[in-house]
Write a protein that holds these residues in place. Structure first.
Motif, short mmCIF file in Angstrom:
data_model
loop_
_atom_site.label_atom_id
_atom_site.label_comp_id
_atom_site.label_asym_id
_atom_site.label_seq_id
_atom_site.Cartn_x
_atom_site.Cartn_y
_atom_site.Cartn_z
N GLU A 334 0.81 -1.22 0.00
CA GLU A 334 0.00 0.00 0.00
C GLU A 334 0.84 1.27 0.00
N ASN A 335 1.97 1.25 0.69
CA ASN A 335 2.71 2.49 0.91
C ASN A 335 4.04 2.58 0.18
N LEU A 336 4.49 1.48 -0.43
CA LEU A 336 5.72 1.53 -1.22
C LEU A 336 5.44 1.14 -2.67
N TYR A 337 4.92 -0.04 -2.89
CA TYR A 337 4.64 -0.51 -4.25
C TYR A 337 3.63 0.39 -4.96
N SER A 338 2.59 0.79 -4.26
CA SER A 338 1.54 1.62 -4.87
C SER A 338 2.03 3.02 -5.20
N ARG A 339 3.11 3.45 -4.57
CA ARG A 339 3.68 4.75 -4.90
C ARG A 339 4.46 4.68 -6.21
N VAL A 340 5.00 3.48 -6.50
CA VAL A 340 5.72 3.30 -7.76
C VAL A 340 4.76 2.95 -8.89
N ARG A 341 3.83 2.04 -8.58
CA ARG A 341 2.81 1.62 -9.55
C ARG A 341 1.50 2.32 -9.21
N THR A 342 1.42 3.59 -9.53
CA THR A 342 0.27 4.40 -9.13
C THR A 342 -1.03 3.97 -9.81
N LYS A 343 -0.93 3.31 -10.96
CA LYS A 343 -2.13 2.89 -11.68
C LYS A 343 -2.37 1.39 -11.59
N ALA A 344 -1.77 0.75 -10.61
CA ALA A 344 -1.93 -0.70 -10.46
C ALA A 344 -3.38 -1.04 -10.15
N SER A 345 -3.88 -2.09 -10.75
CA SER A 345 -5.25 -2.54 -10.52
C SER A 345 -5.34 -3.25 -9.16
N PRO A 346 -6.56 -3.39 -8.59
CA PRO A 346 -6.71 -4.14 -7.35
C PRO A 346 -6.18 -5.56 -7.44
N GLU A 347 -6.33 -6.19 -8.60
CA GLU A 347 -5.83 -7.56 -8.78
C GLU A 347 -4.31 -7.59 -8.74
N GLU A 348 -3.68 -6.58 -9.35
CA GLU A 348 -2.22 -6.51 -9.34
C GLU A 348 -1.71 -6.27 -7.92
N LYS A 349 -2.42 -5.42 -7.17
CA LYS A 349 -2.01 -5.17 -5.79
C LYS A 349 -2.15 -6.42 -4.92
N LEU A 350 -3.19 -7.21 -5.20
CA LEU A 350 -3.36 -8.47 -4.46
C LEU A 350 -2.19 -9.40 -4.73
N LEU A 351 -1.78 -9.48 -5.99
CA LEU A 351 -0.64 -10.32 -6.35
C LEU A 351 0.64 -9.80 -5.68
N ALA A 352 0.80 -8.48 -5.66
CA ALA A 352 1.98 -7.89 -5.02
C ALA A 352 1.98 -8.16 -3.52
N ALA A 353 0.80 -8.05 -2.90
CA ALA A 353 0.70 -8.30 -1.46
C ALA A 353 1.13 -9.71 -1.11
N ARG A 354 0.71 -10.67 -1.92
CA ARG A 354 1.09 -12.06 -1.66
C ARG A 354 2.59 -12.25 -1.90
N GLY A 355 3.13 -11.57 -2.91
CA GLY A 355 4.57 -11.65 -3.15
C GLY A 355 5.37 -11.12 -1.98
N PHE A 356 4.94 -9.99 -1.43
CA PHE A 356 5.64 -9.41 -0.29
C PHE A 356 5.51 -10.29 0.96
N THR A 357 4.42 -11.05 1.05
CA THR A 357 4.28 -12.00 2.16
C THR A 357 5.40 -13.02 2.13
N VAL A 358 5.69 -13.54 0.94
CA VAL A 358 6.77 -14.52 0.79
C VAL A 358 8.12 -13.89 1.16
N VAL A 359 8.37 -12.69 0.67
CA VAL A 359 9.63 -12.00 0.97
C VAL A 359 9.76 -11.77 2.47
N ALA A 360 8.69 -11.34 3.11
CA ALA A 360 8.72 -11.09 4.55
C ALA A 360 9.00 -12.38 5.32
#
Length: 458
Positions: A334-360
């Protein structure tokens, strides 16, 4: 038998997470459960999130080693933290419809403060997750006779898969089941403890009077105050807790649920205190550290009942660690990826959130291998960087004094102070020192900004 039952329990948890994954279409569903949480869901979920490995295992080991003085953080300090957060933070943040704490910083202070606050918060949640992974690995090691190192690998893989699927909704659903299992497990072990001792009075007689001292020998008033401040003030800004408040149906529910969680935490949190005080009198070695409680339970309980208790421990830890991974995922998305990908769709953000879960999860595993204890990691997570977040939040939520540079100054001053106080000079009261430094940074920059504005207007 124990290992088989634990595997069955894990499969049930993963099944719930898989069910929850089918109800997600956006990152809002994943991170704050679509804001569908009612009073009981918020209260039980906040309690379950906080009542993790450091409460049951870490604090029991600390109390067994240090006596009642080790109970200042658990359960007293963190219970007070939940109540304070409910009264002064929960309703205000939920009313604004934020997804993360850093959203508040963006709204109140600006985009640079948003990014800075997210960068400060993320390491704290990773360290918190690492503490829970250590607790989870200890349970698996005792139940399976695996070395702790291999158990830690298995615990990390399990938690990543569980969190990846279920998100906050899956976590909240399992929290209700897990809280019931935790309570049953603690009650079962309490009766077994009294049974071994010969009764309640006999169990109390086993407590060494030196363990009942609240103040450690040679402890200064400053160290004493700092020991209370870390759990009470340091965790008010924890994204793990705030996510539950933000997932509630309304601000009123967020407040009431938080108060309920604080009350539950205070009551149930005294079970580990009892185990830590009586256990050494029954011959259990406090030097076992984080394995003190699992060893005690395995010795006192028959196999069938140990399965229940192991499930209770597993429940408490799993609920907390996935919350920490979700906190990292939420802030990063929400606060880092969305600042870079300002036009990301909700589906893309969901995919990013799951990716960051793995990294974390991977990063938490790395931190967990450093050799720190559960309790030590939790104390570090509660104090690292939280001073600037706390000062900016409490001032910014109640007044318009201070702007972006005030918040940035508070974050920088708090981080610098805790680094100097804790890691360089090791001074007493380092956390309190960091709060004062953050407050000074915020106020001084705020006053300077006001003076510059007045001069420009003149």
């Amino acid at each position: 038998m124990i290992l088989a039952a634990l595997i069955l329990y894990i499969l049930v948890q993963l099944g719930i997470a898989l069910w929850a994954s089918r109800k997600m279409s956006t990152h809002t569903d994943y991170l704050v459960a679509g804001r569908r949480l009612g009073f009981w869901a918020v209260g039980i979920s906040v309690f379950a999130t906080w009542f993790g490995g450091e409460t049951i295992m870490g604090s029991t080991a600390t109390i067994a080693d240090e006596g009642l003085g080790g109970a200042r953080a658990e359960p007293v300090g963190y219970a007070i933290c939940l109540i304070v957060a409910a009264l002064f933070v929960a309703g205000q943040l939920r009313a604004k419809g934020y997804l993360t704490l850093a959203d508040f910083f963006r709204d109140r202070f600006g985009p640079r403060a948003e990014i800075a606050s997210a960068c400060v918060s993320i390491p704290t949640s990773i360290i918190w997750a690492a503490a829970q992974l250590l607790a989870l690995a200890s349970i698996i090691a005792v139940a399976s006779d695996l070395p702790v190192e291999w158990a830690l690998v298995g615990a990390s893989l399990l938690v990543i898969c569980y969190t990846l699927l279920g998100g906050l909704l899956g976590d909240v659903v399992t929290d209700i089941l897990q809280s019931a299992i935790v309570l049953i497990g603690l009650i079962v072990l309490t009766f077994a403890l009294f049974g071994r001792a010969g009764g309640f009075d006999e169990a109390m007689a086993l407590i060494d009077p030196s363990q009942l001292v609240l103040i450690a020998p040679g402890e200064s008033w400053l160290e004493r105050l700092d020991a209370f401040a870390i759990p009470i003030l340091g965790s008010i800004v924890a994204q793990e807790m705030i996510a539950r408040f933000l997932g509630s149906k309304s601000a009123k529910i967020a407040v009431r649920g938080g108060l309920m969680a604080g009350g539950l935490y205070l009551v149930v949190g005294f079970f580990p205190v009892l185990f830590g005080l009586v256990g050494p009198g029954l011959g259990f070695d406090p030097a076992a550290g984080d394995l003190f409680l699992p060893n005690l339970a395995m010795d006192l309980l028959p196999s069938a009942l140990f399965v229940v208790f192991a499930g209770a421990l597993f429940s408490a830890v799993l609920s907390t660690v996935d919350s920490a991974l979700l906190a990292v995922s939420g802030l990063a998305t929400e606060n880092l990826y969305s600042r870079v990908r300002t036009k990301a769709s909700p589906e893309e953000k969901l995919l990013a959130a799951r990716g960051f879960t793995v990294v974390a999860g991977v990063m938490a595993y790395v931190v967990a291998t450093t050799g720190e204890t559960i309790y030590g990691l939790v104390e570090l997570a509660s104090s690292l960087g939280s001073a600037g977040l706390l000062v900016s939040l409490l001032i910014g939520i109640r007044s318009r004094f201070g702007g972006e540079w005030s918040a940035l100054a508070a974050l920088a001053s708090g981080l610098m102070a805790i680094w100097l106080g804790d890691f360089v000079f090791e001074i007493p009261g380092a956390f309190l020192f960091s709060i004062l430094a953050a407050l000074a940074g915020y106020v001084l920059v705020g006053l300077a900004s006001m003076a510059i504005q007045r001069q420009a207007q003149a």
